[in-house]
Design a protein around this motif. Structure first.
Motif, mmCIF file in Angstrom:
data_model
loop_
_atom_site.group_PDB
_atom_site.id
_atom_site.type_symbol
_atom_site.label_atom_id
_atom_site.label_comp_id
_atom_site.label_asym_id
_atom_site.label_seq_id
_atom_site.Cartn_x
_atom_site.Cartn_y
_atom_site.Cartn_z
ATOM 1 N N LYS A 13 1.287 -1.008 0.056
ATOM 2 C CA LYS A 13 0.208 -0.244 -0.301
ATOM 3 C C LYS A 13 1.165 1.328 0.295
ATOM 4 C CE LYS A 13 -4.201 -1.634 0.872
ATOM 5 N NZ LYS A 13 -5.343 -1.067 0.155
ATOM 6 N N GLY A 35 -7.496 -3.510 9.108
ATOM 7 C CA GLY A 35 -7.531 -2.121 9.215
ATOM 8 C C GLY A 35 -5.949 -1.791 8.537
ATOM 9 N N CYS A 36 -5.308 -1.281 9.212
ATOM 10 C CA CYS A 36 -4.049 -0.460 8.566
ATOM 11 C C CYS A 36 -3.204 -0.960 9.280
ATOM 12 C CB CYS A 36 -3.435 0.958 9.022
ATOM 13 S SG CYS A 36 -2.601 1.886 9.107
ATOM 14 N N ARG A 37 -2.521 -0.887 7.327
ATOM 15 C CA ARG A 37 -0.962 -2.520 7.169
ATOM 16 C C ARG A 37 -0.666 -2.520 8.320
ATOM 17 N NH1 ARG A 37 -1.982 -4.893 2.017
ATOM 18 N NH2 ARG A 37 -4.517 -5.013 1.837
ATOM 19 N N CYS A 76 -7.252 1.805 13.655
ATOM 20 C CA CYS A 76 -6.088 1.784 13.242
ATOM 21 C C CYS A 76 -6.293 -0.450 12.742
ATOM 22 C CB CYS A 76 -5.338 1.687 13.441
ATOM 23 S SG CYS A 76 -5.199 3.360 14.211
ATOM 24 N N GLU A 122 -10.179 -0.446 10.649
ATOM 25 C CA GLU A 122 -10.376 0.213 9.490
ATOM 26 C C GLU A 122 -9.612 0.512 8.520
ATOM 27 O OE1 GLU A 122 -13.014 3.458 9.795
ATOM 28 O OE2 GLU A 122 -14.870 2.851 11.188
ATOM 29 N N GLU A 123 -9.495 0.254 7.527
ATOM 30 C CA GLU A 123 -8.390 0.808 6.111
ATOM 31 C C GLU A 123 -7.916 2.458 6.341
ATOM 32 O OE1 GLU A 123 -6.125 -0.432 2.734
ATOM 33 O OE2 GLU A 123 -7.778 -2.024 3.244
#
Length: 320
Positions: free
Chosen positions: A231, A284-286, A298, A301-302
């Motif tokens: 990403k 969520g966030c990588r 975090c 949800e991405e």
């Protein structure tokens, strides 16, 4: 400013065996990136090893095909063009590989190696090709007397110069420089970077400069995109990103750049833990498994890549 390259939601998944349920598992090398490169711009693509930088660069050239998404070159979509239709774009885009020895055929003299793209695209007659090769050798700092030598007779830096000359043979508009200095000694790196910068200005080239060394990127690039686990985390012009990075991952990367003064010290942000597997990335966030500023959202949800100010994009819940 005119866009030469644009990609939208680009993905590349490699299937790597079967999981517990018997289904094939996908290694998400690139997992939904969108960006553009302006004409005559040098765009840096940085991040840790394995984040998908090289895969992304090769997809832009259609060396490998994307799993999903769109690639535009000079406002024409090239994502699904077949071999014959893609041929007219091939001479307009080239690559400089990371390994300056492995990318050259040891059985070919360097004059033949540099002339090979001209033969493939049927450009010029034999005598014209030889003159073009000699001209390019001089451009990259090689002597025409070396035209009949083999790759093993050259140093690493000289072999990379050969690779650069070969990439310039068809007068391309766009070049992907894939970690093109990482295999070289530091002193030679500086020479090759300065050469690339000089040639980029002389020929009006558009470059995607793939690297993990941010100090090198700062020297040559106009804009920078920071990748993590397939990403894009942050994307901005060089000055803004280096002076005031917003994403915690970018901040950690920049803090690791050494200061060339033994009397000066700066606080380095050490990221804890390992990079998660791209086969099973976290929800969520990588980056949340290593982020020093992680919040509950975090993990669920991405974050999307948001423009937080003109031409400055960040994928972080601190700004979403």
């Amino acid at each position: 400013m005119k866009k030469l390259i644009e990609v939208k939601d680009l993905k590349k998944w490699f299937y790597v065996g079967k999981g517990a349920a018997g289904k094939r598992e996908a290694l998400r090398a690139v997992d939904g990136v969108s960006f553009f490169i302006n004409n005559r711009e040098v765009m840096g693509l940085v991040g840790e090893s394995g984040c998908g930088k090289t895969t992304c660069g090769k997809m832009l050239l259609r060396i490998i095909d994307p799993t999903y998404g769109s690639i535009f070159f000079d406002n024409e979509e090239i994502t699904h063009l077949d071999k014959n239709k893609m041929q007219r774009f091939r001479r307009r885009m080239m690559i400089i590989y990371q390994d300056p020895f492995g990318s050259l055929d040891p059985r070919m003299r360097i004059g033949q190696a540099i002339a090979e793209p001209l033969e493939v695209h049927n450009i010029g007659k034999p005598r014209e090709r030889e003159e073009k090769v000699i001209e390019l050798m001089k451009k990259v700092g090689l002597s025409s007397d070396q035209i009949n030598r083999y790759p093993h007779e050259f140093s690493g830096g000289q072999r990379q110069r050969i690779g650069i000359a070969r990439a310039l043979a068809t007068n391309p508009e766009f070049i992907v420089a894939d970690e093109s200095v990482s295999a070289l000694d530091v002193s030679i790196q500086a020479q090759i970077i300065n050469l690339l910068k000089q040639l980029q200005e002389e020929f009006g080239l558009t470059l995607l400069f793939v690297a993990h060394d941010l100090s090198v990127v700062k020297h040559i690039c106009d804009r920078v995109a920071v990748m993590y686990l397939g990403k894009i985390m942050e994307m901005a012009d060089k000055k803004s990103l280096f002076s005031n990075p917003k994403h915690p991952y970018t901040q950690a990367l920049l803090s690791a750049i050494p200061i060339p003064d033994p009397k000066k010290r700066k606080k380095q942000e050490i990221l804890m833990g390992d990079v998660p597997s791209p086969v099973n990335p976290p929800a969520g966030c990588r980056f949340h498994t290593r982020c020093p500023k992680v919040m509950d959202i975090c993990k669920k949800e991405e974050p999307y890549l948001k423009e937080v100010k003109p031409d400055y994009y960040v994928a972080c819940h601190l700004y979403n």
